[in-house]
Design an enzyme around this catalytic site. Structure first.
Site, PDB file in Angstrom:
ATOM      1  N   HIS A 155      81.076  50.572  82.204  1.00 43.40           N
ATOM      2  CA  HIS A 155      80.340  50.704  83.299  1.00 43.40           C
ATOM      3  C   HIS A 155      80.577  52.291  83.951  1.00 43.40           C
ATOM      4  CE1 HIS A 155      77.956  48.675  86.652  1.00 43.40           C
ATOM      5  NE2 HIS A 155      77.670  49.936  86.918  1.00 43.40           N
TER       6      HIS A 155
ATOM      7  N   LYS B 239      77.474  45.291  81.516  1.00 45.13           N
ATOM      8  CA  LYS B 239      78.435  46.291  81.561  1.00 45.13           C
ATOM      9  C   LYS B 239      79.774  45.735  81.912  1.00 45.13           C
ATOM     10  CE  LYS B 239      74.639  49.168  83.361  1.00 45.13           C
ATOM     11  NZ  LYS B 239      74.014  48.335  84.328  1.00 45.13           N
TER      12      LYS B 239
ATOM     13  N   ASP C  51      68.640  44.945  82.399  1.00 41.60           N
ATOM     14  CA  ASP C  51      69.809  45.611  82.700  1.00 41.60           C
ATOM     15  C   ASP C  51      70.453  44.838  83.811  1.00 41.60           C
ATOM     16  OD1 ASP C  51      71.318  48.473  82.290  1.00 41.60           O
ATOM     17  OD2 ASP C  51      71.464  47.827  84.402  1.00 41.60           O
TER      18      ASP C  51
ATOM     19  N   TYR D 117      77.409  43.300  89.317  1.00 39.51           N
ATOM     20  CA  TYR D 117      76.012  43.378  90.007  1.00 39.51           C
ATOM     21  C   TYR D 117      76.033  41.687  90.678  1.00 39.51           C
ATOM     22  CZ  TYR D 117      74.287  47.276  87.921  1.00 39.51           C
ATOM     23  OH  TYR D 117      73.717  48.611  87.240  1.00 39.51           O
TER      24      TYR D 117
END
Ligand code: A2P
Length: 281
Positions: free
Chosen positions: A106, A73, A43, A48
């Protein structure tokens, strides 16, 4: 590893490996180590800033691509048809992959940040449906959506979200959102299953862990999976990466599950779909 069958027929493991906050070098090593130790669901997210690291970790692990399910996402500031398409291509390039197994919105657009939040979600979703039709995404889903966001999306959606990834841990497990998703056959995924570490000192959890001669972290992860919710613990510590996938050597009783369900609010991130970019206490 137990798998969950999604509403589109695709299967994914009930435990995955979370990479939020893992930096470049850390991320490569952690992903490689996780894959070598049995994880098959990863994930990440555009936000990120570690999709490149995740991609490199996959390559270096030597595990065949088709054995791995990769999630990424679409960030909440990019909710339009065009941006969803171009952001998806950027993620694909960074991950160095030909397709993504699971692509999620997200966070939903909200009224604070979008003039027409429902339209923004609907348009991003339409792009994801098209990418799925083209074969570039296997399953599409959402994250941090509440029933109101889902109801709005259903008005125009051609495809039902396969997944809703939400904050879910002892002390904040959003039972109403979880129950709603179950009625719609949307699989729930848990982010921050350890409440970012805040639950580790809880007395109820410690006692249950003692009963099973195990750790509080494993009790939390087992509790999530006994709710039939997919869990994606994150760690950059080797011992914990191994510990977090090794949770099937004990089973919680119904009474213990209830005790954990009843733990008062604890470890809440403050992240709220209708309040971002601010937080709640
Ligand atoms: P670390 O990377 O040093 O292992 P959450 O997923 O709820 O947000 O929690 C993540 C935090 O919990 C991370 O800081 C991680 O730290 C820590 N953590 C992950 N797995 C365990 C574990 N098995 N025992 C204790 N702490 C853990």
């Amino acid at each position: 590893m137990k798998e969950i069958v999604l509403n589109d027929g695709n299967k994914i493991p009930i435990i995955g490996f979370g990479t939020y906050k893992a930096t470049e070098q850390e991320g490569i090593e952690a992903v490689k180590f996780a894959l070598k130790n049995g994880y098959r669901l990863l994930d990440t997210a555009a936000k990120y800033n570690n999709e490149e690291a995740v991609g490199k970790g996959i390559k270096l692990s030597g595990v065949p691509r088709e054995e791995i399910k990769v999630t990424t996402k679409l960030w909440r500031e990019n909710l339009s048809y065009e941006e969803a398409k171009s952001e998806f291509e950027t993620s694909l390039q960074k991950l160095q992959l030909e397709y993504i197994d699971l692509y999620l919105i997200h966070w939903p657009a909200n009224a604070k940040n979008y003039d027409h939040w429902q339209h923004a979600n609907a348009e991003a979703w339409r792009a994801m449906e098209d990418l799925q039709t083209e074969g570039k995404i296997k399953s599409i889903g959402v994250s941090n959506f509440w029933p109101g966001h889902l109801e709005a999306l259903f008005k125009t959606a051609r495809v039902l979200p396969a997944i809703n990834q939400i904050e879910f841990h002892p002390g904040y497990w959003q039972p109403a959102v979880t129950a709603y998703c179950k009625t719609k056959n949307i699989t729930v995924q848990s982010w921050s299953p350890l409440g970012r570490g805040a639950v580790l000192e809880n007395e109820t959890l410690k006692k249950i862990a003692q009963n099973h001669k195990t750790t509080v972290a494993k009790v939390c992860l087992r509790w999530v999976t006994q709710h039939e919710v997919i869990v994606i613990p994150k760690s950059t510590t080797k011992e914990r990466i191994k510990e977090n996938i090794d949770i099937f050597d004990f089973k919680l009783t119904q009474e213990e599950i209830q005790q954990i369900n009843d733990i008062p609010k604890l470890g809440y991130s403050g992240e709220h779909p209708n309040v971002w970019p601010d937080r709640e206490e």
